[in-house]
Enzyme design. Structure first.
Site, PDB file in Angstrom:
ATOM      1  N   ASP A  11       0.836  -1.200   0.000  1.00 28.50           N
ATOM      2  CA  ASP A  11       0.000   0.000   0.000  1.00 28.50           C
ATOM      3  C   ASP A  11       0.871   1.250   0.000  1.00 28.50           C
ATOM      4  OD1 ASP A  11      -2.436  -1.374  -0.134  1.00 28.50           O
ATOM      5  OD2 ASP A  11      -2.371  -1.782   2.010  1.00 28.50           O
ATOM      6  N   LYS A  33       0.468  -8.114  -2.807  1.00 25.81           N
ATOM      7  CA  LYS A  33      -0.883  -7.612  -3.059  1.00 25.81           C
ATOM      8  C   LYS A  33      -0.826  -6.156  -3.502  1.00 25.81           C
ATOM      9  CE  LYS A  33      -3.991  -6.435   0.212  1.00 25.81           C
ATOM     10  NZ  LYS A  33      -4.536  -5.153  -0.288  1.00 25.81           N
ATOM     11  N   ASP A  60      -6.084  -6.598  -5.592  1.00 29.93           N
ATOM     12  CA  ASP A  60      -7.151  -6.390  -4.598  1.00 29.93           C
ATOM     13  C   ASP A  60      -7.919  -5.119  -4.929  1.00 29.93           C
ATOM     14  OD1 ASP A  60      -8.638  -6.242  -2.201  1.00 29.93           O
ATOM     15  OD2 ASP A  60      -6.943  -5.518  -1.020  1.00 29.93           O
ATOM     16  N   LEU A  61      -8.799  -5.227  -5.956  1.00 36.01           N
ATOM     17  CA  LEU A  61      -9.584  -4.045  -6.345  1.00 36.01           C
ATOM     18  C   LEU A  61     -11.057  -4.208  -5.969  1.00 36.01           C
ATOM     19  CD1 LEU A  61      -7.932  -3.128  -9.788  1.00 36.01           C
ATOM     20  CD2 LEU A  61      -7.464  -2.166  -7.531  1.00 36.01           C
ATOM     21  N   LYS A  62     -11.395  -5.341  -5.386  1.00 35.09           N
ATOM     22  CA  LYS A  62     -12.744  -5.566  -4.827  1.00 35.09           C
ATOM     23  C   LYS A  62     -13.852  -5.094  -5.771  1.00 35.09           C
ATOM     24  CE  LYS A  62     -11.097  -4.875  -0.074  1.00 35.09           C
ATOM     25  NZ  LYS A  62      -9.756  -4.293  -0.285  1.00 35.09           N
ATOM     26  N   HIS A  64     -17.228  -4.496  -7.594  1.00 36.28           N
ATOM     27  CA  HIS A  64     -18.617  -4.488  -7.104  1.00 36.28           C
ATOM     28  C   HIS A  64     -19.425  -3.647  -8.090  1.00 36.28           C
ATOM     29  CE1 HIS A  64     -21.397  -4.142  -3.313  1.00 36.28           C
ATOM     30  NE2 HIS A  64     -21.985  -4.665  -4.358  1.00 36.28           N
ATOM     31  N   ASP A  65     -20.020  -4.302  -9.081  1.00 36.28           N
ATOM     32  CA  ASP A  65     -20.720  -3.548 -10.133  1.00 36.28           C
ATOM     33  C   ASP A  65     -21.725  -4.490 -10.796  1.00 36.28           C
ATOM     34  OD1 ASP A  65     -21.282  -1.577 -12.196  1.00 36.28           O
ATOM     35  OD2 ASP A  65     -19.292  -0.757 -11.823  1.00 36.28           O
ATOM     36  N   ILE A  66     -22.341  -4.056 -11.876  1.00 34.60           N
ATOM     37  CA  ILE A  66     -23.301  -4.935 -12.557  1.00 34.60           C
ATOM     38  C   ILE A  66     -22.527  -6.096 -13.205  1.00 34.60           C
ATOM     39  CG2 ILE A  66     -25.059  -3.157 -12.939  1.00 34.60           C
ATOM     40  CD1 ILE A  66     -24.033  -2.950 -15.854  1.00 34.60           C
ATOM     41  N   THR A  69     -20.232  -5.505 -16.348  1.00 35.60           N
ATOM     42  CA  THR A  69     -19.020  -4.723 -16.088  1.00 35.60           C
ATOM     43  C   THR A  69     -17.996  -5.576 -15.344  1.00 35.60           C
ATOM     44  OG1 THR A  69     -20.342  -2.718 -15.990  1.00 35.60           O
ATOM     45  CG2 THR A  69     -18.171  -2.604 -14.982  1.00 35.60           C
ATOM     46  N   THR A 124     -12.317  -6.234   7.370  1.00 25.61           N
ATOM     47  CA  THR A 124     -11.748  -6.504   8.703  1.00 25.61           C
ATOM     48  C   THR A 124     -11.660  -5.239   9.559  1.00 25.61           C
ATOM     49  OG1 THR A 124      -9.633  -6.427   7.530  1.00 25.61           O
ATOM     50  CG2 THR A 124     -10.440  -8.577   8.175  1.00 25.61           C
ATOM     51  N   ARG A 174      -1.922  -9.106  12.695  1.00 24.17           N
ATOM     52  CA  ARG A 174      -0.969  -8.261  13.393  1.00 24.17           C
ATOM     53  C   ARG A 174      -0.001  -9.095  14.225  1.00 24.17           C
ATOM     54  NH1 ARG A 174      -2.026  -5.311  10.141  1.00 24.17           N
ATOM     55  NH2 ARG A 174      -2.810  -3.201  10.189  1.00 24.17           N
ATOM     56  N   GLN A 183      -7.642  -1.567  11.765  1.00 24.38           N
ATOM     57  CA  GLN A 183      -8.203  -2.922  11.716  1.00 24.38           C
ATOM     58  C   GLN A 183      -8.896  -3.245  13.051  1.00 24.38           C
ATOM     59  OE1 GLN A 183      -8.418  -4.456   9.051  1.00 24.38           O
ATOM     60  NE2 GLN A 183      -6.574  -4.439   7.802  1.00 24.38           N
ATOM     61  N   GLY A 203       0.247  -5.834   5.766  1.00 23.69           N
ATOM     62  CA  GLY A 203       0.733  -4.629   5.107  1.00 23.69           C
ATOM     63  C   GLY A 203       1.650  -3.838   6.012  1.00 23.69           C
ATOM     64  N   ARG A 204       1.061  -2.822   6.642  1.00 24.58           N
ATOM     65  CA  ARG A 204       1.859  -1.843   7.380  1.00 24.58           C
ATOM     66  C   ARG A 204       2.854  -2.396   8.394  1.00 24.58           C
ATOM     67  NH1 ARG A 204      -3.500   1.436   8.506  1.00 24.58           N
ATOM     68  NH2 ARG A 204      -4.198  -0.724   8.288  1.00 24.58           N
TER      69      ARG A 204
HETATM   70  O1  C5P Z   1      -1.666  -2.609   6.621  1.00 24.43           O
HETATM   71  P1  C5P Z   1      -2.614  -3.753   6.821  1.00 24.43           P
HETATM   72  O2  C5P Z   1      -1.926  -5.026   7.292  1.00 24.43           O
HETATM   73  O3  C5P Z   1      -3.793  -3.385   7.699  1.00 24.43           O
HETATM   74  O4  C5P Z   1      -3.176  -4.057   5.363  1.00 24.43           O
HETATM   75  C1  C5P Z   1      -4.243  -4.932   5.110  1.00 24.43           C
HETATM   76  C2  C5P Z   1      -4.510  -4.924   3.644  1.00 24.43           C
HETATM   77  O5  C5P Z   1      -5.563  -5.820   3.346  1.00 24.43           O
HETATM   78  C3  C5P Z   1      -4.917  -3.572   3.078  1.00 24.43           C
HETATM   79  O6  C5P Z   1      -4.309  -3.469   1.798  1.00 24.43           O
HETATM   80  C4  C5P Z   1      -6.416  -3.661   2.930  1.00 24.43           C
HETATM   81  O7  C5P Z   1      -6.877  -2.898   1.840  1.00 24.43           O
HETATM   82  C5  C5P Z   1      -6.620  -5.144   2.670  1.00 24.43           C
HETATM   83  N1  C5P Z   1      -7.913  -5.693   3.055  1.00 24.43           N
HETATM   84  C6  C5P Z   1      -8.414  -5.649   4.325  1.00 24.43           C
HETATM   85  N2  C5P Z   1      -9.645  -6.209   4.618  1.00 24.43           N
HETATM   86  C7  C5P Z   1     -10.351  -6.804   3.656  1.00 24.43           C
HETATM   87  C8  C5P Z   1      -9.825  -6.898   2.354  1.00 24.43           C
HETATM   88  C9  C5P Z   1      -8.598  -6.318   2.083  1.00 24.43           C
HETATM   89  O8  C5P Z   1      -7.771  -5.129   5.228  1.00 24.43           O
HETATM   90  N3  C5P Z   1     -11.498  -7.393   3.946  1.00 24.43           N
END
Ligand code: C5P
Length: 221
Positions: A11, A33, A60-62, A64-66, A69, A124, A174, A183, A203-204
């Site tokens: 990210d 990701k 991970d673009l999730k 959500h459309d018709i 599309t 989450t 975490r 989160q 991620g972070r």
């Molecule tokens: O930094 P962190 O560990 O919180 O990153 C979690 C990643 O997972 C983010 O890129 C977030 O967009 C993605 N994500 C999420 N929950 C979801 C789907 C994706 O946190 N249900």
């Protein structure tokens, strides 16, 4: 802990920052990701860097459309050569089926493996929603998707309800002693894997660390 199970969320908003992380992490991580921040900042170029290092992509673009599309977007995601992408399960049965059809048609045409498609259940970052997560997971399974994105807190009940051949990918992970940030339904890597997650997304705690490799090593040990 198997290192193949860790997916690192990139990210960031520049190719420079992305490549800095991939350079450090690619010997330790197989799947990266790319989410909305990086994709909307840098586009498909952000995926080329991952391919350059011979690693796999979770887009991970999730969606959500018709259905129409989503079907055509699924074809586009397939052409981008991703290993996995996702759609919101709340988009419904028809929309999820359209994603699957699009990916199937396009991968057949290109002679490549079809990307895995996951249904996002409940984010989450939202408070507990056990029943809702389970019914969305059942909906995703019914539509033929390969698995779901859910919190580690629901992994055990999803596994129990849906069975073995269904991927569970859990963000909200975490490592002990790190910040939960936005989160809410979090668990440690060990808890997530013991609960039945096939992949954990982090991620972070890794990307913002002074020494990202050290965090990966401590998770693995
Ligand atoms: O930094 P962190 O560990 O919180 O990153 C979690 C990643 O997972 C983010 O890129 C977030 O967009 C993605 N994500 C999420 N929950 C979801 C789907 C994706 O946190 N249900």
């Amino acid at each position: 802990m198997d290192k193949e199970k860790i997916i690192v969320a990139l990210d960031v908003s520049s190719i420079k920052e992305e490549e800095r992380l991939i350079k450090i992490l690619s010997p330790h991580v197989r799947i990266f990701k790319v989410g909305m921040e990086l994709f909307y900042s840098c586009g498909p170029k952000s995926l080329d860097i991952i391919k350059k290092y011979d690693r796999e992509i979770f887009l991970d673009l999730k969606f959500h459309d018709i259905p129409n599309t989503v079907k055509n977007s699924a074809k586009a995601a397939t052409r981008l050569g991703v290993f996995m992408f996702n759609v919101h399960a709340s988009g419904g049965n028809e929309m999820m089926k359209a994603a699957l059809e699009g990916a199937e048609e396009e991968s057949e045409k290109l002679g490549i493996d079809r990307p895995r498609i996951l249904g996002v259940t409940v984010l989450t970052s939202m408070e507990a929603a056990q029943e809702q997560v389970l019914s969305l997971a059942e909906l995703a399974k019914g539509a033929g998707l390969d698995g779901v994105v859910a919190s580690p807190k629901e992994a055990t009940s999803i596994r129990k309800k849906i069975g073995k051949d269904f991927l569970i990918v859990t963000p909200g992970v975490r490592p002990e002693g790190t910040e939960t940030e936005d989160q809410k339904r979090t668990a440690t890597p060990k808890e997530a894997i013991s609960a039945g997650a096939d992949y954990i997304v982090i991620g972070r705690p890794i990307t913002k660390a002074q020494d990202p490799v050290k965090i990966i090593e401590s998770i693995l040990s």
